[in-house]
Design an enzyme around this catalytic site. Structure first.
Site, PDB file in Angstrom:
ATOM      1  N   GLY A 183     -12.129  -5.812  -5.012  1.00  0.00           N
ATOM      2  CA  GLY A 183     -12.798  -4.768  -5.734  1.00  0.00           C
ATOM      3  C   GLY A 183     -12.340  -3.497  -5.077  1.00  0.00           C
ATOM      4  N   HIS A 258      11.406  -8.207 -11.959  1.00  0.00           N
ATOM      5  CA  HIS A 258      10.695  -9.082 -12.914  1.00  0.00           C
ATOM      6  C   HIS A 258       9.306  -8.478 -13.367  1.00  0.00           C
ATOM      7  CE1 HIS A 258       9.687  -9.767  -8.609  1.00  0.00           C
ATOM      8  NE2 HIS A 258       8.625  -9.834  -9.094  1.00  0.00           N
ATOM      9  N   ASP A 338      11.154  -3.115  -4.679  1.00  0.00           N
ATOM     10  CA  ASP A 338      10.793  -4.461  -4.142  1.00  0.00           C
ATOM     11  C   ASP A 338      12.149  -5.229  -4.893  1.00  0.00           C
ATOM     12  OD1 ASP A 338       8.979  -6.592  -3.747  1.00  0.00           O
ATOM     13  OD2 ASP A 338       9.667  -7.230  -5.978  1.00  0.00           O
ATOM     14  N   GLU A 367      13.760  -2.636  -0.276  1.00  0.00           N
ATOM     15  CA  GLU A 367      13.277  -3.785   0.545  1.00  0.00           C
ATOM     16  C   GLU A 367      14.488  -4.542   0.720  1.00  0.00           C
ATOM     17  OE1 GLU A 367      10.862  -7.851   0.286  1.00  0.00           O
ATOM     18  OE2 GLU A 367      11.338  -6.826  -1.532  1.00  0.00           O
ATOM     19  N   HIS A 440       2.831  -7.187   3.882  1.00  0.00           N
ATOM     20  CA  HIS A 440       2.198  -8.146   3.137  1.00  0.00           C
ATOM     21  C   HIS A 440       2.876  -9.473   3.012  1.00  0.00           C
ATOM     22  CE1 HIS A 440       5.061  -6.090   0.509  1.00  0.00           C
ATOM     23  NE2 HIS A 440       4.785  -7.264  -0.406  1.00  0.00           N
ATOM     24  N   ARG A 512      -4.101 -10.460   4.138  1.00  0.00           N
ATOM     25  CA  ARG A 512      -4.414  -9.628   3.057  1.00  0.00           C
ATOM     26  C   ARG A 512      -5.808  -9.786   2.937  1.00  0.00           C
ATOM     27  NH1 ARG A 512       0.074 -11.207  -1.767  1.00  0.00           N
ATOM     28  NH2 ARG A 512       1.920 -11.067  -0.590  1.00  0.00           N
TER      29      ARG A 512
END
Length: 612
Positions: A183, A258, A338, A367, A440, A512
């Site tokens: 959330g 993607h 990315d 990246e 991450h 995470r």
């Protein structure tokens, strides 16, 4: 024999082997202890040998020197990646040498372990607002709850924010929904801006925020909408406004390789009505490669819920003329791209041009997990740093070297990595490298430094596994030193949310977890705050162009950075013994005191000295 190989030009700092197009470059070799009869110089690129010549030898007694000037007359000097070396004959034996090497070889072994030269033709300079700053990476669903946001009807929610465990597959690598949310929202990020400002943050990097099914949002469903569970476009606009008022910039994760199979464009479940899987007449059909329509198609690393896009003209124009302008016009300050390695050069050119056209001082960071100056991926030599492309990249090589150094005392690996990056990357790219200890995609840094290694235990074990009190205390001490070292290197430190308070976690998705809402002011982030304050106060030194790293003892490294007659000397002692060094006259920035003469650097400690 003692050899000294150097490449110099007035256009680059000492020791850096990158030069703007048109530079006059001198490549020289000094040898002591050899009776040289002949010497040769070779330079080439990936395709062919460009220069192959005998060079004049200045042979006096047991030493000689030879130099080659690469000017417009004898060197094409086009932007590109080049390699060179010298060969010389002494007492009838042929020797080969390049930067850092002194190796015997035969004539037929040309172009092995050669010295790299990068020529760039820069069109877009990186923005100076990032120099000397500090970045902070946020996974939006896990950082902070705030605002009156709507919950997704197609998502599962875990309301145990303080102790909740991220959804995980029973076996690592197994497909799972990744649709359990906690959330967090962009309104929540905005409410945490006072905390981030107090930490010294100058730029926030947000993991993907576009509409998507998963909690990580790398499966974009709609590029033109901010996910409603994060607060939608209104929440992003609010965050940008509030952040800019505090002098904090915002960059987004650009995931253009993607999309999600549950997206407007692919529409595997026929939810939207006009996707590639609905009809071959769809305007998005040419965006994808189908092997057997519609169920077999190319996807990212074989993950079927992430169909890979084809960079056809309609897709390129959609990204560059609609997606990028929308968010740039909303006020964002750039993108982290990315999987940059998987983006073709022409597409990358146009993406960067679109960003820079909208905002000249925007940042574009790719990246990249390896040395970005000479990277080959998908049968293509990448030209990230030759001009017209990336401002900089993610610095995984430095991360790996610092962890190895701090954890195991491998000073040689750290020094070689630091010097190689300094040698291979253009000076303006070095200033805005994204330097980090965790992200991450990696295990939490404190877990790596102090926890038991991941030995392939079941995910059910790793989900709840935590360090002992003793392990955590040791890891926290190492973490502070690791960050001090990171913050002294060329580039900009980037803190992955929660690393500053020692959040634990093994591989994705355990790295995470939600950021604690009540205990984050526990004082564990004091060392991060202090280092960031020092960087801000001494910004001139931390943006210095010159750098040299050296291993001065087992487990001890020294880093020197210089600018305008001032020097920053960093001594990192990751051994088990005290190390004694001499500082003629200076100021200890971490201890906040003047030093002169012999200084003791305790084990597992980083000291930073400002010297005239």
């Amino acid at each position: 024999m003692i050899l000294h190989f150097s490449i110099t030009s007035k256009d680059s700092p000492s020791g850096n082997h990158t030069f703007p197009k048109g530079s006059n470059i001198t490549v020289s070799l000094d040898v002591l202890g050899a009776n040289c009869s002949k010497a040769y110089f070779y330079l080439g690129n990936d395709e062919r040998v460009l220069i192959e010549r005998e060079v004049e030898v200045n042979n006096q007694a047991s030493s000689f020197r030879c130099a080659v000037n690469l000017g417009e007359n004898d060197f094409p000097n086009e932007d590109g990646l080049y390699y060179c070396h010298f060969e010389f004959i002494s007492n009838g034996t042929r020797y080969y040498t390049a930067f850092g090497y002194n190796n015997f070889c035969y004539p037929e072994t040309h172009f092995v372990n050669e010295t790299q030269i990068l020529i760039y033709n820069e069109e877009y300079l990186p923005p100076e607002w990032l120099y000397g700053g500090v970045m902070y990476q946020i996974f939006p669903d896990r950082f902070a709850v705030g605002g009156n946001t709507k919950r997704r009807e197609d998502a599962v929610y875990n309301d145990d924010w303080e102790n909740g465990i991220p959804e995980y597959p029973s076996v690592r690598g197994e497909s799972f929904p990744n649709n359990t949310h906690f959330g967090g929202s962009l309104y929540g990020v905005a409410e945490k801006l006072p905390y981030l400002e107090s930490l010294g943050i100058t730029c926030i990097y947000l993991n993907p925020i576009f509409e998507a099914f998963s909690n990580h949002k790398y499966d974009t469903a709609d590029f033109l909408s901010v996910d409603k569970s994060f607060g939608g476009d209104e929440a992003l606009a609010n965050l940008i406004k509030m952040a800019h008022e505090r002098g904090i910039r915002i960059i987004l994760d650009g995931v253009f390789n993607h999309v999600g199979n549950d997206s407007v464009y692919f529409d595997a479940y026929h939810k939207f009505g006009n996707g590639a899987c609905v009809s071959k007449n769809s305007p998005y059909y040419e965006w994808f490669t189908f092997n057997e329509y519609p169920h077999s198609y190319e996807s990212w690393w074989g993950i079927t819920n992430l169909p890979r896009t084809v960079r056809c003209e309609s897709y390129i124009r959609f990204i560059t003329e609609k997606v990028i302008p929308k968010y740039m016009n909303m006020g964002i300050d750039g993108f982290r791209l990315d999987v940059a390695d998987e983006l073709e050069s022409e597409f990358l050119d146009r993406v960067v041009k679109a960003v820079k056209t909208c905002k000249k001082d925007a940042i574009v960071i790719g990246e990249v997990w390896e040395d970005a100056s000479n990277k080959i991926a998908y049968n293509e030599r990448k030209r990230y740093f030759r001009g017209r492309q990336l401002d900089s990249v993610t610095n995984y090589p430095l991360r790996n070297a610092i962890i190895s150094f701090v954890k195991d005392g491998d000073a040689d690996f750290f020094v070689e990595t630091a010097n190689t990056l300094y040698r291979n990357y253009p000076k303006h790219k070095l200033k805005c490298l994204m330097n980090f200890l965790g992200s991450h995609d990696t295990e939490r840094i404190i877990t790596l430094l102090g926890g038991d290694r991941d030995n392939g235990e079941p995910n059910s074990v790793l989900a709840v596994k935590r360090m002992s009190v003793e392990q955590r205390a040791n890891a926290c001490a190492l973490l502070g030193q690791a960050y001090n070292l990171l913050a002294c290197m060329p580039g900009v430190p980037c803190i992955y949310y929660g690393d500053e308070i020692g959040m634990e976690g093994y591989h994705d998705p355990f790295n995470r977890a939600p950021f604690p809402q009540k205990s984050f002011e526990s004082g564990e982030n004091a060392s991060f705050k202090r280092m960031n304050e020092i960087r801000k106060r001494e910004q001139e030194l931390f943006t210095a162009e010159y750098m040299k790293a050296e291993a001065v003892s087992a487990g001890v490294a020294r880093i020197i950075r210089e600018k305008d007659g001032k020097r920053l000397t960093v001594v990192a002692n990751m051994s088990q013994n005290a190390y004694h060094t001499n500082i003629k006259r200076g100021y200890d920035l971490l201890e906040d005191k003047e030093v002169c003469g012999s200084v003791t650097v305790e084990p597992k400690t980083v000291r930073i000295f400002k010297e005239d």
